[in-house]
Enzyme design. Structure first.
Site, PDB file in Angstrom:
ATOM      1  N   GLU A 294      -2.285  13.584 -41.763  1.00  0.00           N
ATOM      2  CA  GLU A 294      -1.094  12.795 -41.631  1.00  0.00           C
ATOM      3  C   GLU A 294      -0.241  12.964 -43.126  1.00  0.00           C
ATOM      4  O   GLU A 294      -0.700  12.731 -44.059  1.00  0.00           O
ATOM      5  CB  GLU A 294      -1.471  11.531 -41.289  1.00  0.00           C
ATOM      6  CG  GLU A 294      -1.862  11.497 -39.629  1.00  0.00           C
ATOM      7  CD  GLU A 294      -0.754  12.226 -38.967  1.00  0.00           C
ATOM      8  OE1 GLU A 294       0.435  11.879 -38.832  1.00  0.00           O
ATOM      9  OE2 GLU A 294      -1.129  12.874 -37.723  1.00  0.00           O
ATOM     10  N   CYS A 328       5.080   5.736 -45.414  1.00  0.00           N
ATOM     11  CA  CYS A 328       5.472   6.919 -44.981  1.00  0.00           C
ATOM     12  C   CYS A 328       6.557   7.009 -43.931  1.00  0.00           C
ATOM     13  O   CYS A 328       7.185   7.668 -43.796  1.00  0.00           O
ATOM     14  CB  CYS A 328       4.116   7.653 -44.417  1.00  0.00           C
ATOM     15  SG  CYS A 328       3.428   6.499 -43.111  1.00  0.00           S
TER      16      CYS A 328
HETATM   17  P1  NAD Z   1      -1.333  12.298 -52.271  1.00  0.00           P
HETATM   18  O1  NAD Z   1      -1.499  13.575 -51.595  1.00  0.00           O
HETATM   19  O2  NAD Z   1      -1.122  12.247 -53.779  1.00  0.00           O
HETATM   20  O3  NAD Z   1      -3.248  11.837 -52.326  1.00  0.00           O
HETATM   21  C1  NAD Z   1      -3.822  11.594 -51.122  1.00  0.00           C
HETATM   22  C2  NAD Z   1      -5.417  11.801 -51.168  1.00  0.00           C
HETATM   23  O4  NAD Z   1      -5.439  13.051 -51.564  1.00  0.00           O
HETATM   24  C3  NAD Z   1      -5.887  11.062 -52.511  1.00  0.00           C
HETATM   25  O5  NAD Z   1      -7.168  10.492 -52.080  1.00  0.00           O
HETATM   26  C4  NAD Z   1      -5.959  12.217 -53.662  1.00  0.00           C
HETATM   27  O6  NAD Z   1      -7.155  11.808 -54.531  1.00  0.00           O
HETATM   28  C5  NAD Z   1      -6.493  13.288 -52.594  1.00  0.00           C
HETATM   29  N1  NAD Z   1      -6.066  14.719 -53.270  1.00  0.00           N
HETATM   30  C6  NAD Z   1      -5.225  15.012 -54.041  1.00  0.00           C
HETATM   31  N2  NAD Z   1      -5.418  16.187 -54.376  1.00  0.00           N
HETATM   32  C7  NAD Z   1      -6.289  16.793 -53.471  1.00  0.00           C
HETATM   33  C8  NAD Z   1      -6.817  17.913 -53.537  1.00  0.00           C
HETATM   34  N3  NAD Z   1      -6.513  18.871 -54.143  1.00  0.00           N
HETATM   35  N4  NAD Z   1      -8.062  18.203 -52.711  1.00  0.00           N
HETATM   36  C9  NAD Z   1      -8.331  17.128 -51.746  1.00  0.00           C
HETATM   37  N5  NAD Z   1      -7.630  15.863 -51.983  1.00  0.00           N
HETATM   38  C10 NAD Z   1      -6.779  15.704 -53.011  1.00  0.00           C
HETATM   39  O7  NAD Z   1      -0.931  11.206 -51.732  1.00  0.00           O
HETATM   40  P2  NAD Z   1      -0.592   9.659 -52.174  1.00  0.00           P
HETATM   41  O8  NAD Z   1       0.179   9.520 -53.244  1.00  0.00           O
HETATM   42  O9  NAD Z   1      -1.767   8.943 -52.195  1.00  0.00           O
HETATM   43  O10 NAD Z   1       0.316   8.748 -50.908  1.00  0.00           O
HETATM   44  C11 NAD Z   1       1.398   8.967 -50.482  1.00  0.00           C
HETATM   45  C12 NAD Z   1       1.637   9.959 -49.521  1.00  0.00           C
HETATM   46  O11 NAD Z   1       1.028   9.743 -48.468  1.00  0.00           O
HETATM   47  C13 NAD Z   1       3.319   9.910 -48.931  1.00  0.00           C
HETATM   48  O12 NAD Z   1       3.695  11.440 -48.818  1.00  0.00           O
HETATM   49  C14 NAD Z   1       3.030   9.383 -47.691  1.00  0.00           C
HETATM   50  O13 NAD Z   1       4.219   9.662 -46.794  1.00  0.00           O
HETATM   51  C15 NAD Z   1       1.760   9.909 -46.956  1.00  0.00           C
HETATM   52  N6  NAD Z   1       1.437   9.182 -46.082  1.00  0.00           N
HETATM   53  C16 NAD Z   1       1.328   9.559 -44.885  1.00  0.00           C
HETATM   54  C17 NAD Z   1       1.166   8.678 -43.988  1.00  0.00           C
HETATM   55  C18 NAD Z   1       1.161   8.934 -42.339  1.00  0.00           C
HETATM   56  O14 NAD Z   1       0.288   8.260 -41.554  1.00  0.00           O
HETATM   57  N7  NAD Z   1       1.742  10.134 -42.063  1.00  0.00           N
HETATM   58  C19 NAD Z   1       0.681   7.298 -44.090  1.00  0.00           C
HETATM   59  C20 NAD Z   1       0.531   6.994 -45.415  1.00  0.00           C
HETATM   60  C21 NAD Z   1       1.035   7.640 -46.448  1.00  0.00           C
END
Ligand code: NAD
Length: 531
Positions: A294, A328
């Site tokens: 997501e 989001c």
């Molecule tokens: P992010 O993608 O930076 O990080 C999310 C998670 O992924 C963290 O735990 C991070 O440590 C991990 N991660 C980062 N690099 C990785 C890799 N190379 N391999 C595996 N895991 C890795 O996102 P964020 O800043 O924590 O959250 C904000 C984002 O989340 C926004 O884009 C928002 O729209 C989205 N979001 C979407 C929903 C939805 O339901 N669609 C809900 C909430 C947030």
């Protein structure tokens, strides 16, 4: 503990949010905030595997974004070797947990919901300091976490019956679902309890053992999930907790051969990279790894020429600037149809100007800080670098903390970052549309498709709302605040792979279906073969 059978999906009700107007509610929460204010300084949040804390070489600090001089928590930081250990434990416990009947698993989810309820204000108060959530937002996140537990607990006992098979004369068919395999949960910081709880609880309900890696920014809140399941009696090792860096702990989880499913919520860039790496690493795995991702949104609200602006303006303001635009589902593009374009912007600016920006520990705060220094710097440079016209920029910012002013910009080219890219802050791009066709065309001119909104008083226009390209479309209300069981949540196109959170489909995606077919046209009973 309530029996699972008495909690049907049909009878499910979302948890009521705190009614702040009732006597004592504000005082009680204010007290918990005060306690958290004194206590939350360098809280120890350990990597936890098989029910035991595991020491790690490195650690990660989380900060109070409204007062970054405060370190809220110090979490462990799982290395690739620590992840391997957690997956090995999950692989072992998976077999035991998946053998527990669905009703037994549901009991654990309901008990975890009770554990959250019992400690509700204390947990929400942590969100105030670690995620910068104003009181109602923190309480809302907690309620949603309880909702996921209640929903998936009820849904799992109904899952098998949803797989309907016919049994014609001479043939008996039965079918059901079994756990798919070890599930990695990788979560974001913005709904630091509800989103990981949704992913973790669905996987556990479906009988999977889970290795859970929370976002670096919010480990203390995430740890409450582990504590709730521990209090609920989840067998040790079914849920391991591996805070750590995305590119280290997250990456190893994605590539580990014994991980069957990856549940991810976060940014599009990371989600797409995970999808690719999971597919590539399937070559050295027993599984064709499944990724449930997501991701972000560039969500538009269309304000039609006949919209009730008394209704539209506060709802758009809340959707765009609530929790500093870090949802989001937040509205980041406003498309105004017709002649009232300037009036809409002026009224929106006047409304945004009533917001109180401040430390979320103060109950009067309506907009808090953004999550970290990187987001702060990036968002300010987007505002300063815009080639559009800044129609409004909030002026009353606290002196310390990562605060970004709610800002309204128009006059932007279609390729401008504010119109095209998810910024994840309180920045709203406004665009004029000549008519509804034009407005829908503008709204759909993006690869994201998470939420969208329409304000209109015309039944014809409302009937066309489904033309908006989004997983969740809202008419005459803001785009944020989906409730489990009422608005199954998730995006289309590059906003997500589906299935929607808060549905039986999620449980199916975490399961494998089986069918047994028996030929019942026997040639007689062979008693002499029975010993
Ligand atoms: P992010 O993608 O930076 O990080 C999310 C998670 O992924 C963290 O735990 C991070 O440590 C991990 N991660 C980062 N690099 C990785 C890799 N190379 N391999 C595996 N895991 C890795 O996102 P964020 O800043 O924590 O959250 C904000 C984002 O989340 C926004 O884009 C928002 O729209 C989205 N979001 C979407 C929903 C939805 O339901 N669609 C809900 C909430 C947030």
């Amino acid at each position: 503990m309530t029996a699972a059978s008495s909690r049907s999906l049909e009878a499910y009700e979302p948890e009521a949010m705190r009614a702040w107007h009732l006597p004592g509610v504000v005082e009680r929460f204010a007290h918990e905030v005060e306690v958290a204010d004194a206590a939350l300084r360098g809280l120890n949040v350990p990597v936890t595997i098989d029910g035991r804390p595991v020491a790690t070489e490195d650690g990660i600090d989380s900060f109070d974004p409204a007062d970054p001089t405060r370190i809220v928590a110090r979490s462990g930081s799982a290395s690739a070797a620590v992840i391997d250990e957690a997956v090995a434990v999950a692989n072992r416990t998976h077999r035991l947990w998946s053998a527990v009947p669905p009703a037994g698993r549901a009991e654990v989810l309901f008990a975890a919901a009770d554990a959250l309820r019992a400690d509700r204000d204390r947990i929400a108060a942590i969100e105030v300091f670690e995620a910068g959530k104003p009181w109602s937002e923190a309480d809302g996140d907690l309620c949603e976490a309880i909702d996921f537990l209640e929903f998936y607990g009820r849904a799992i006992v109904e899952l098998d019956a949803s797989l309907v098979v016919q049994s014609p004369l001479g043939e008996a068919n039965s079918a059901g679902y079994r756990a798919r395999g070890v599930t990695a949960v990788i979560s974001p910081w913005n709904f630091p309890l509800a989103i990981p709880m949704g992913m973790v609880s669905a996987a556990i309900a479906a009988g999977n053992a889970v290795v859970f890696k929370p976002a670096e920014q919010t480990p203390a809140i995430a740890y409450e999930i582990v504590k709730a399941f521990e209090a609920a009696g989840l067998p040790e090792g079914v849920l391991s907790f591996t805070p750590g860096r995305g590119e280290v702990a997250g990456a190893r989880l994605v590539e580990h051969p014994d991980v069957a499913t990856i549940e991810f919520t976060g940014s599009r860039a990371v989600g797409l990279a995970i999808n690719q790496r999971a597919a590539a690493s399937s070559h050295s795995s027993r599984y064709v790894k499944r990724v449930i991702a997501e991701m972000g949104g560039k969500n538009a609200i269309v304000v039609d020429s006949d919209a009730d602006l008394d209704e539209a303006v506060p709802e758009v303001a809340k959707a765009a600037f609530g929790f500093a635009g870090q949802k989001c589902s937040a509205c980041s593009r406003l498309i105004v149809v017709g002649r009232r374009y300037d009036e809409v912007i002026e009224r929106l600016a006047a409304h945004a100007d009533t917001f109180i920006l401040g430390h979320p520990k103060d109950g009067a705060t309506s907009v808090g800080p953004v999550i970290d220094a990187d987001a702060h710097e990036r968002l300010l440079s987007v505002i300063d670098g815009t080639r559009g016209t800044v129609r409004y920029r909030h002026q009353r910012l606290p002196e310390t903390g990562w605060f970004v002013p709610p800002t309204i910009v128009d006059g932007l080219e279609s390729e401008a970052p504010l119109r095209r890219d998810e910024q994840f802050g309180p920045l709203l791009a406004v665009v004029h549309a000549n008519d509804l066709d034009h407005a829908f065309e503008l709204a759909n001119a993006t690869d994201y498709a998470l939420t969208a909104g329409l304000f209109s008083r015309s039944p014809d226009a409302i009937a066309r709302a489904g033309e908006l390209q989004a997983g969740n479309i809202y008419v005459n209300r803001g785009t944020t605040g989906a409730v489990v069981g009422r608005q199954p949540f998730g995006g289309m196109l590059q906003s997500g792979t589906g299935p929607k959170a808060g549905t039986l489909d999620t449980l199916r995606a975490l399961s494998s279906a089986w069918v047994v077919t028996e030929n019942t046209m026997r040639q007689g009973f062979a008693a002499d073969l029975v010993t």
